[in-house]
Design an enzyme around this catalytic site. Structure first.
Site, PDB file in Angstrom:
ATOM      1  N   LYS A  71       0.839  -1.206   0.000  1.00 14.19           N
ATOM      2  CA  LYS A  71       0.000   0.000   0.000  1.00 14.19           C
ATOM      3  C   LYS A  71       0.874   1.255   0.000  1.00 14.19           C
ATOM      4  O   LYS A  71       1.887   1.305   0.708  1.00 14.19           O
ATOM      5  CB  LYS A  71      -0.887  -0.031   1.250  1.00 14.19           C
ATOM      6  CG  LYS A  71      -1.898   1.112   1.347  1.00 14.19           C
ATOM      7  CD  LYS A  71      -2.776   0.945   2.587  1.00 14.19           C
ATOM      8  CE  LYS A  71      -3.867   1.986   2.674  1.00 14.19           C
ATOM      9  NZ  LYS A  71      -4.731   1.819   3.857  1.00 14.19           N
ATOM     10  N   SER A 146      -9.819   1.599   2.708  1.00 15.47           N
ATOM     11  CA  SER A 146      -8.952   2.422   1.898  1.00 15.47           C
ATOM     12  C   SER A 146      -7.871   1.646   1.147  1.00 15.47           C
ATOM     13  O   SER A 146      -7.315   2.148   0.181  1.00 15.47           O
ATOM     14  CB  SER A 146      -8.274   3.463   2.788  1.00 15.47           C
ATOM     15  OG  SER A 146      -7.393   2.842   3.699  1.00 15.47           O
ATOM     16  N   SER A 170      -9.961  -0.696   6.927  1.00 13.59           N
ATOM     17  CA  SER A 170      -9.379  -0.572   5.581  1.00 13.59           C
ATOM     18  C   SER A 170      -8.694  -1.802   5.029  1.00 13.59           C
ATOM     19  O   SER A 170      -8.339  -1.825   3.857  1.00 13.59           O
ATOM     20  CB  SER A 170      -8.390   0.581   5.548  1.00 13.59           C
ATOM     21  OG  SER A 170      -9.093   1.770   5.374  1.00 13.59           O
TER      22      SER A 170
END
Ligand code: GLN
Length: 480
Positions: A71, A146, A170
């Site tokens: 990420k 997210s 997330s």
């Protein structure tokens, strides 16, 4: 068997060469990523070089040659690190995060950095100046957020596992939307050194993969005390892989909170799949107990006070002076800071900074922040009391399946409400794993969540593995 475990075997037995694998992987990435937008950047040359070196000489480490997506909020030394924000455009990570360093130590290779919501704020991966992530199963739908890029990349076979962060859901929510497994780790289990902070009392790093076993391999590498993160705990790291091998549900007590199951707004198919799951675990010899946890419904309100307050404080460092974007036209120092922040941050991040600043401001602090912390401790106590009676708590991961891109983006409250089943876990500092437990009428995956005691990742992964064996979810085709 998950793709990570399979690839370990295939590399180990030389059934496939490292370079051969990576050439095929990047072929897939070049075809699929333009449709998905899962990776913001790929490191093709690096990967091919590393793969070639491994073909010459393999050290047989635990994650030798395993491709893991990262990420865009977790540092990889020398690579851009944007947190999907214009304010950090062109910023390069001066060093690796402890988690990426540990994965590399164990032989992992990073194909690219994964798209996410700006500073990890969102549930649909639409809050990004780099364009939304599409769900590989239905491209018109969100991959969740997210950590949407990390989930979509795993689902579309653009890596076999990935790292995300989970501040309020997330990891678990995008795992649910993409039909894979995602683990939110206990607060203090995994180092956050080198990870961009959103809300420091809630943030944790964790893995996405095909199944619990594959997550266990990642955990084995990243978990444990790190002197660079004072919140990481010096608690022995269990053998996650071994725990899964002996997994079964017989005699396990699973709690189901009434407050979650009587909640309005849960999609009918999600409620039905949860009931099917409950019936199936009972058949495997688990017992199911209803729980009353009266403070759970306040989770969203508490979370959006605490998380925004901490975000407002953490994001104060982006002033146009020390990091990233700096405005070109400014009259004085104050104007420089104002212009840089106005230009650099997106609208959701600005909304959070304003909400958080308000909640912390004089005269309101006690009414909002202190009150939220008080309710937070009650939520935590309800969980810990519940774990005196049951081994795990089960609930859906998200009230809905993946919705259409654009459908909720202009309704922040509707978006926040999606986090109802996930945020309380963060507020209490607990681990939670999301596994696919069924599909809706459109064939979209439904996620179910198992929550456990602090530092019981070995047990919840083992239980998740036993649940995966129930065969409630069959992963199908993707659209790209
Ligand atoms: N959806 C939640 C939020 O927007 C959770 C985000 C996260 O876990 N990083 O804050």
């Amino acid at each position: 068997m998950g793709r990570l475990a399979k690839l370990r075997e295939d590399f180990g037995s030389k059934k496939i060469g490292f370079k051969e694998y990576y050439e095929a992987l990047f072929k897939r990435i070049h075809i699929r990523n333009p449709k998905l937008n899962a990776y913001l950047e790929v490191f093709e040359e690096d990967c091919l070089q590393k793969a070639e070196a491994l073909d010459q000489k393999s050290e047989k480490r635990s994650l030798e040659g395993i491709p893991i997506g990262v990420k865009d909020i977790i540092s990889i030394q020398g690579k851009e690190l944007n947190a999907s924000s214009k304010i950090l455009k062109s910023y390069k990570a001066p060093r690796s995060a402890t988690v990426t360093e540990r994965l590399q130590r164990d032989g992992a290779i990073f194909p690219g950095r994964c798209n996410c919501d700006e500073f990890a704020m969102g549930s649909s991966n639409e809050n990004t100046p780099f364009g939304p992530v599409k769900n590989p199963i239905k491209l018109e739908r969100t991959a969740g957020g997210s950590s949407g890029g990390s989930a979509a990349a795993v689902r579309a076979d653009l890596c076999v596992a990935s790292l995300g962060t989970d501040t309020g859901g997330s990891i678990r929510l995008p795992a649910a939307f993409c039909g894979i497994t995602g683990l939110r780790t206990t607060y203090g289990r995994v180092s956050r050194s080198g990870v961009i902070a959103f809300a420091s009392s809630l943030d944790q790093v964790g893995p996405f993969a095909d199944d619990a076993m594959d997550c266990a391999y990642i955990m084995q590498s990243i978990a444990g005390r790190d002197s660079r993160d004072a919140t990481s705990m010096n608690i022995p790291v269990p053998d996650y892989v071994a725990a899964i091998k002996s997994a079964n549900l017989k005699g396990k007590k699973i709690g189901i909170p009434d407050e979650f199951f009587s909640m309005q707004g849960t999609q009918k198919e999600v409620a039905e799949a949860s009931q099917t799951f409950i019936d199936a675990v009972k058949r495997e010899g688990a017992s199911v107990e209803k729980l009353s946890m009266p403070h759970l419904p306040y989770g969203i309100a508490v979370y959006y006070v605490v998380a925004t307050a901490e975000a407002a404080s953490n994001l104060a460092r982006y002033d146009g002076i020390r990091y990233g974007h700096r405005a070109k036209d400014f009259k004085n120092l104050k104007d420089l800071i104002m212009q840089s922040r106005s230009e650099g941050f997106g609208s959701e991040v600005k909304r959070r900074i304003m909400l958080g600043t308000f909640a912390l401001s004089s005269g309101y602090y006690d009414a909002y922040y202190s009150k939220a912390q008080l309710v937070r401790s009650k939520i935590q106590k309800e969980f810990l009391d519940a774990f005196k009676k049951v081994d795990f708590i089960f609930c859906p991961t998200c009230p809905t399946t993946a919705f259409k891109i654009g459908e909720k983006v202009n309704d922040p409250l509707a978006m926040y409400l999606l986090d109802i089943f996930t945020v309380t876990v963060n507020l209490a500092g607990l681990p939670g794993v999301s596994i696919p437990i069924g599909k809706d009428a459109l064939g979209l995956p439904i996620g179910g969540q198992l929550i456990g005691n602090p530092f019981s990742e070995d047990q919840i992964l083992a239980a998740a593995a036993a649940c995966e064996r129930l065969g409630l979810y069959e992963s199908g085709a993707i659209e790209c």
